[in-house]
Design a protein around this motif. Structure first.
Motif, PDB file in Angstrom:
ATOM      1  N   VAL A  98       0.604  -1.299  -0.115  1.00  0.00           N
ATOM      2  CA  VAL A  98       0.010   0.054  -0.012  1.00  0.00           C
ATOM      3  C   VAL A  98       0.853   0.813  -0.344  1.00  0.00           C
ATOM      4  O   VAL A  98       1.778   1.308   1.306  1.00  0.00           O
ATOM      5  CB  VAL A  98      -0.712   0.111   0.381  1.00  0.00           C
ATOM      6  N   GLY A  99       0.840   2.229  -1.022  1.00  0.00           N
ATOM      7  CA  GLY A  99       1.464   3.483  -0.755  1.00  0.00           C
ATOM      8  C   GLY A  99       1.209   4.647  -1.886  1.00  0.00           C
ATOM      9  O   GLY A  99       0.114   4.124  -2.787  1.00  0.00           O
ATOM     10  N   THR A 100       1.042   5.229  -1.849  1.00  0.00           N
ATOM     11  CA  THR A 100       0.785   6.863  -2.531  1.00  0.00           C
ATOM     12  C   THR A 100       2.230   7.172  -2.960  1.00  0.00           C
ATOM     13  O   THR A 100       3.426   7.087  -2.795  1.00  0.00           O
ATOM     14  CB  THR A 100       0.780   7.854  -1.524  1.00  0.00           C
ATOM     15  N   VAL A 101       1.707   7.975  -4.197  1.00  0.00           N
ATOM     16  CA  VAL A 101       2.476   8.177  -5.184  1.00  0.00           C
ATOM     17  C   VAL A 101       3.072   9.419  -5.326  1.00  0.00           C
ATOM     18  O   VAL A 101       2.789  10.191  -4.471  1.00  0.00           O
ATOM     19  CB  VAL A 101       1.945   8.016  -7.094  1.00  0.00           C
ATOM     20  N   GLY A 102       4.373   9.483  -4.940  1.00  0.00           N
ATOM     21  CA  GLY A 102       5.105  10.720  -4.528  1.00  0.00           C
ATOM     22  C   GLY A 102       5.619  10.561  -3.260  1.00  0.00           C
ATOM     23  O   GLY A 102       6.225  11.134  -2.363  1.00  0.00           O
ATOM     24  N   LYS A 103       5.279  10.102  -2.193  1.00  0.00           N
ATOM     25  CA  LYS A 103       5.029   9.467  -0.960  1.00  0.00           C
ATOM     26  C   LYS A 103       5.436   8.290  -0.232  1.00  0.00           C
ATOM     27  O   LYS A 103       6.472   8.451   0.816  1.00  0.00           O
ATOM     28  CB  LYS A 103       3.966   9.778  -0.770  1.00  0.00           C
ATOM     29  N   SER A 104       5.719   7.525  -1.033  1.00  0.00           N
ATOM     30  CA  SER A 104       5.639   5.821  -0.715  1.00  0.00           C
ATOM     31  C   SER A 104       7.095   5.984  -2.051  1.00  0.00           C
ATOM     32  O   SER A 104       7.243   5.362  -2.650  1.00  0.00           O
ATOM     33  CB  SER A 104       4.817   5.113  -1.307  1.00  0.00           C
ATOM     34  N   PRO A 105       8.416   5.870  -0.831  1.00  0.00           N
ATOM     35  CA  PRO A 105       9.131   4.519  -1.576  1.00  0.00           C
ATOM     36  C   PRO A 105       8.961   3.953  -2.129  1.00  0.00           C
ATOM     37  O   PRO A 105       9.374   3.442  -3.573  1.00  0.00           O
ATOM     38  CB  PRO A 105      10.217   5.226  -0.278  1.00  0.00           C
ATOM     39  N   LEU A 106       7.991   2.774  -2.001  1.00  0.00           N
ATOM     40  CA  LEU A 106       7.934   0.966  -2.277  1.00  0.00           C
ATOM     41  C   LEU A 106       6.782   1.363  -3.248  1.00  0.00           C
ATOM     42  O   LEU A 106       7.584   0.283  -5.057  1.00  0.00           O
ATOM     43  CB  LEU A 106       6.958   0.376  -1.543  1.00  0.00           C
ATOM     44  N   ILE A 107       6.601   2.039  -3.807  1.00  0.00           N
ATOM     45  CA  ILE A 107       5.720   2.820  -4.774  1.00  0.00           C
ATOM     46  C   ILE A 107       5.812   3.398  -5.897  1.00  0.00           C
ATOM     47  O   ILE A 107       6.162   2.667  -6.428  1.00  0.00           O
ATOM     48  CB  ILE A 107       3.995   3.680  -4.832  1.00  0.00           C
ATOM     49  N   ASP A 108       7.555   4.352  -5.674  1.00  0.00           N
ATOM     50  CA  ASP A 108       7.979   4.914  -6.761  1.00  0.00           C
ATOM     51  C   ASP A 108       9.544   3.550  -6.750  1.00  0.00           C
ATOM     52  O   ASP A 108       9.626   3.800  -7.818  1.00  0.00           O
ATOM     53  CB  ASP A 108       8.928   6.193  -5.450  1.00  0.00           C
ATOM     54  N   ARG A 109       9.731   2.957  -6.143  1.00  0.00           N
ATOM     55  CA  ARG A 109      10.242   1.757  -6.114  1.00  0.00           C
ATOM     56  C   ARG A 109       9.790   1.131  -7.187  1.00  0.00           C
ATOM     57  O   ARG A 109      10.996   0.583  -8.388  1.00  0.00           O
ATOM     58  CB  ARG A 109      10.899   1.034  -5.557  1.00  0.00           C
ATOM     59  N   LEU A 110       8.289   0.488  -7.673  1.00  0.00           N
ATOM     60  CA  LEU A 110       8.095  -0.295  -8.051  1.00  0.00           C
ATOM     61  C   LEU A 110       7.535   0.992 -10.040  1.00  0.00           C
ATOM     62  O   LEU A 110       7.725  -0.273 -10.939  1.00  0.00           O
ATOM     63  CB  LEU A 110       6.792  -0.734  -7.781  1.00  0.00           C
ATOM     64  N   VAL A 111       7.827   1.939  -9.960  1.00  0.00           N
ATOM     65  CA  VAL A 111       7.130   2.705 -11.163  1.00  0.00           C
ATOM     66  C   VAL A 111       8.834   2.829 -11.654  1.00  0.00           C
ATOM     67  O   VAL A 111       8.845   2.572 -12.533  1.00  0.00           O
ATOM     68  CB  VAL A 111       7.108   4.048 -11.088  1.00  0.00           C
ATOM     69  N   LYS A 112      10.025   2.959 -10.990  1.00  0.00           N
ATOM     70  CA  LYS A 112      10.975   3.290 -10.881  1.00  0.00           C
ATOM     71  C   LYS A 112      11.461   1.770 -12.139  1.00  0.00           C
ATOM     72  O   LYS A 112      12.064   2.200 -12.956  1.00  0.00           O
ATOM     73  CB  LYS A 112      11.970   3.647 -10.635  1.00  0.00           C
ATOM     74  N   ASN A 113      11.559   0.362 -10.964  1.00  0.00           N
ATOM     75  CA  ASN A 113      11.617  -0.013 -11.826  1.00  0.00           C
ATOM     76  C   ASN A 113      10.925  -1.125 -13.247  1.00  0.00           C
ATOM     77  O   ASN A 113      11.144  -2.394 -13.396  1.00  0.00           O
ATOM     78  CB  ASN A 113      11.604  -1.752 -10.548  1.00  0.00           C
ATOM     79  N   GLY A 114       9.592  -0.083 -13.456  1.00  0.00           N
ATOM     80  CA  GLY A 114       8.912  -0.927 -14.722  1.00  0.00           C
ATOM     81  C   GLY A 114       7.740  -1.834 -13.876  1.00  0.00           C
ATOM     82  O   GLY A 114       7.266  -2.314 -14.937  1.00  0.00           O
TER      83      GLY A 114
END
Length: 258
Positions: A98-114
């Motif tokens: 669970v996380g917020t775009v731009g606030k959660s390093p977990l979500i941002d990491r998923l985005v960065k890694n495609g």
């Protein structure tokens, strides 16, 4: 309805209109994201007496972390098992992220890694996506990912799962029963909610006195007498206990205004 939680008739009608929308497992028009039987590559959330852990970054909004905690409690209400909460990835066959775009390093990491495409929700008002992701992080086999464009978007996504597993937004205010299920699964796939059509949606508390005030006094007691600020004897306790329940309801029905 138990007497300790019964609302007066004057207070109930404004809420009753919204109560009707809480009887289904999903918001009207939303696809079924949860199933109670294995199959079709579904992600196990609860199976064989064990629950998938929740991974929520401590850097995310306090409200998001609170909502994730509510979903964990809701899963326990349905299955009798409360998932563990962790702040970082580890070894797990399945997980809920669970996380917020731009606030959660977990979500941002998923985005960065495609691993997660947020193009449909990024920058939008109260939008969210719910997606099953294969191998989101090293050591995690599969995950149900709930990602929001902003704080309320994430919270709405979390409570969408609560409702779909069978916990009504009105479980407390109207004592809506929760059906028991030994197993819970998230269907494989992706669901995107791009945000509300009406920007501000909320609840109006009508006729605060005497009906709601008498109910609050009976349920939460009276406020402590004080000289600064001046609080005379006999004032109903419209304190955090009352508003905690009210704000939770507002968010569970995807509202944002009181």
């Amino acid at each position: 309805m138990p007497a300790y939680r019964r609302l007066s008739r004057a207070f109930l009608p404004p809420l009753t209109v919204l109560l009707l929308s809480g009887t289904a497992h999903a918001m009207i028009g939303d696809p079924a994201l949860v199933t109670f039987k294995a199959g079709d590559n579904a992600v196990p959330l609860v199976v064989s007496g064990a629950a998938a852990p929740f991974i929520v970054s401590p850097d995310d909004y306090a409200g998001v972390r609170r909502a994730a905690g509510d979903l964990r409690k809701d899963i326990e209400r349905v299955s009798g098992i409360q998932p563990a909460l962790v702040g970082a990835t580890g070894e797990s066959a399945t997980a809920v992220i669970v996380g917020t775009v731009g606030k959660s390093p977990l979500i941002d990491r998923l985005v960065k890694n495609g691993r997660l495409d947020i193009g449909a929700v990024k920058g939008r008002w109260e939008a969210f996506l719910i997606e099953t992701v294969e191998k989101p992080f090293p050591g995690v086999g599969r995950a149900l990912v709930i990602a929001g464009s902003d704080k309320r978007g994430t919270i709405y996504g979390v409570y969408e799962i609560s409702q779909q597993i069978g916990v009504s937004p009105w479980y407390w205010w109207a004592d809506v029963p929760v059906a028991h299920h030994d197993a819970l699964f998230a269907k494989a796939g992706r669901y995107v909610d791009t945000g509300p059509v009406v920007k501000y949606r909320g609840i109006f508390l009508n006729d605060e006195a005497p009906d709601l005030t008498n109910w609050v006094r009976a349920k939460f007691g009276e406020a402590a007498v004080s000289k600064d600020p001046p609080v005379p004897p006999g004032i109903a306790n419209y304190g955090h206990e009352f508003y905690e329940r009210l704000f939770e309801l507002i968010l569970r029905i995807r509202a944002n205004y009181l």
